[in-house]
Design a protein around this motif. Structure first.
Motif, PDB file in Angstrom:
ATOM      1  N   ALA A   1      -9.910   6.753   4.856  1.00 33.73           N
ATOM      2  CA  ALA A   1      -9.294   7.659   3.872  1.00 33.73           C
ATOM      3  C   ALA A   1     -10.238   8.807   3.521  1.00 33.73           C
ATOM      4  O   ALA A   1      -9.787   9.913   3.205  1.00 33.73           O
ATOM      5  N   GLU A   2     -11.544   8.565   3.603  1.00 33.68           N
ATOM      6  CA  GLU A   2     -12.532   9.629   3.355  1.00 33.68           C
ATOM      7  C   GLU A   2     -12.348  10.790   4.334  1.00 33.68           C
ATOM      8  O   GLU A   2     -12.665  11.925   4.009  1.00 33.68           O
TER       9      GLU A   2
ATOM     10  N   MET B   1     -20.037   1.225   4.943  1.00 39.43           N
ATOM     11  CA  MET B   1     -19.018   0.399   4.322  1.00 39.43           C
ATOM     12  C   MET B   1     -19.814  -0.683   3.602  1.00 39.43           C
ATOM     13  O   MET B   1     -20.434  -1.525   4.243  1.00 39.43           O
TER      14      MET B   1
ATOM     15  N   GLU C   1       0.851  -1.180   0.000  1.00 40.53           N
ATOM     16  CA  GLU C   1       0.000   0.000   0.000  1.00 40.53           C
ATOM     17  C   GLU C   1       0.888   1.231   0.000  1.00 40.53           C
ATOM     18  O   GLU C   1       2.004   1.205   0.504  1.00 40.53           O
TER      19      GLU C   1
ATOM     20  N   ARG D   1     -16.434   9.709  10.752  1.00 35.16           N
ATOM     21  CA  ARG D   1     -16.938   8.623   9.900  1.00 35.16           C
ATOM     22  C   ARG D   1     -17.986   7.772  10.625  1.00 35.16           C
ATOM     23  O   ARG D   1     -18.477   6.790  10.073  1.00 35.16           O
TER      24      ARG D   1
ATOM     25  N   ARG E   1      -5.346   7.725   8.598  1.00 35.75           N
ATOM     26  CA  ARG E   1      -5.006   6.308   8.432  1.00 35.75           C
ATOM     27  C   ARG E   1      -4.615   5.747   9.802  1.00 35.75           C
ATOM     28  O   ARG E   1      -3.767   6.316  10.486  1.00 35.75           O
TER      29      ARG E   1
ATOM     30  N   SER F   1      -7.312  -3.399   4.542  1.00 38.63           N
ATOM     31  CA  SER F   1      -7.393  -2.496   3.393  1.00 38.63           C
ATOM     32  C   SER F   1      -8.761  -1.807   3.337  1.00 38.63           C
ATOM     33  O   SER F   1      -8.851  -0.606   3.064  1.00 38.63           O
ATOM     34  N   ASP F   2      -9.838  -2.556   3.605  1.00 41.30           N
ATOM     35  CA  ASP F   2     -11.183  -1.972   3.645  1.00 41.30           C
ATOM     36  C   ASP F   2     -11.272  -0.881   4.718  1.00 41.30           C
ATOM     37  O   ASP F   2     -11.869   0.175   4.504  1.00 41.30           O
TER      38      ASP F   2
ATOM     39  N   ASN G   1      -8.734   0.875   6.007  1.00 42.28           N
ATOM     40  CA  ASN G   1      -7.935   2.030   5.576  1.00 42.28           C
ATOM     41  C   ASN G   1      -8.700   2.875   4.559  1.00 42.28           C
ATOM     42  O   ASN G   1      -8.679   4.102   4.624  1.00 42.28           O
ATOM     43  N   THR G   2      -9.395   2.221   3.634  1.00 44.56           N
ATOM     44  CA  THR G   2     -10.197   2.933   2.635  1.00 44.56           C
ATOM     45  C   THR G   2     -11.330   3.705   3.306  1.00 44.56           C
ATOM     46  O   THR G   2     -11.615   4.850   2.952  1.00 44.56           O
ATOM     47  N   PHE G   3     -11.973   3.096   4.299  1.00 45.21           N
ATOM     48  CA  PHE G   3     -13.064   3.726   5.032  1.00 45.21           C
ATOM     49  C   PHE G   3     -12.590   5.035   5.676  1.00 45.21           C
ATOM     50  O   PHE G   3     -13.255   6.063   5.582  1.00 45.21           O
TER      51      PHE G   3
ATOM     52  N   THR H   1     -14.349  -8.108   6.527  1.00 44.42           N
ATOM     53  CA  THR H   1     -13.684  -6.820   6.320  1.00 44.42           C
ATOM     54  C   THR H   1     -12.177  -6.978   6.505  1.00 44.42           C
ATOM     55  O   THR H   1     -11.721  -7.615   7.458  1.00 44.42           O
TER      56      THR H   1
END
Length: 137
Positions: free
Chosen positions: A54-55, A93, A11, A88, A59, A47-48, A50-52, A44
């Motif tokens: 990232a919005e 998700m 990543e 968040r 991190r 990576s999922d 981290n993506t969540f 989950t």
């Protein structure tokens, strides 16, 4: 030399993250709080997660997932990062909304088999298997 059959997950990281690792800043005591994620879709991945986050432009520094992926605890570098992460709360998700809870580090440590904050002497060696309640560090 390559290890045959071993999956590798690469990543992107920032220069700041690299410098933090190179300067051994990961041995600093953990923050007083962490974030518990509840209601994650089964399976989950890190990576999922981290993506969540990232919005919110943050991190986690460490993620402790339940073996089935349905719940996780996340540690962050600063209290400001935790505040950003908490924005968040109740966001989706996939088709599930995820609830976030601010928890004391020691509560998380008990659940994922880490030393309490007061006895912190650096990160645990190795990743090991699931801790109590099926969490993986």
């Amino acid at each position: 030399r390559l290890m045959s059959g071993a999956p590798v997950n690469l990543e992107e990281s920032s220069v700041e993250e690299m410098n933090s690792i190179m300067n051994n800043e990961t041995n600093s005591p953990p923050l007083e709080h962490s974030v518990r994620m509840q209601g994650l879709p089964f399976g989950t991945t890190e990576s999922d997660i981290n993506t969540f986050f990232a919005e919110a432009k943050v991190r986690p520094t460490r993620i402790h997932r339940k073996a089935d992926g349905s719940e996780a605890y996340c540690e962050f570098k600063t209290e400001t990062d935790i505040e950003k992460a908490m924005t968040r709360d109740r966001k989706y998700m996939g088709k599930r909304y995820v609830e976030l809870f601010l928890v004391h580090y020691d509560e998380m440590a008990r659940c994922v088999n880490l030393p309490p904050r007061e006895g912190f002497d650096g990160p645990p060696m190795g990743r090991g298997g699931p801790g109590p309640a099926g969490f993986r560090g």
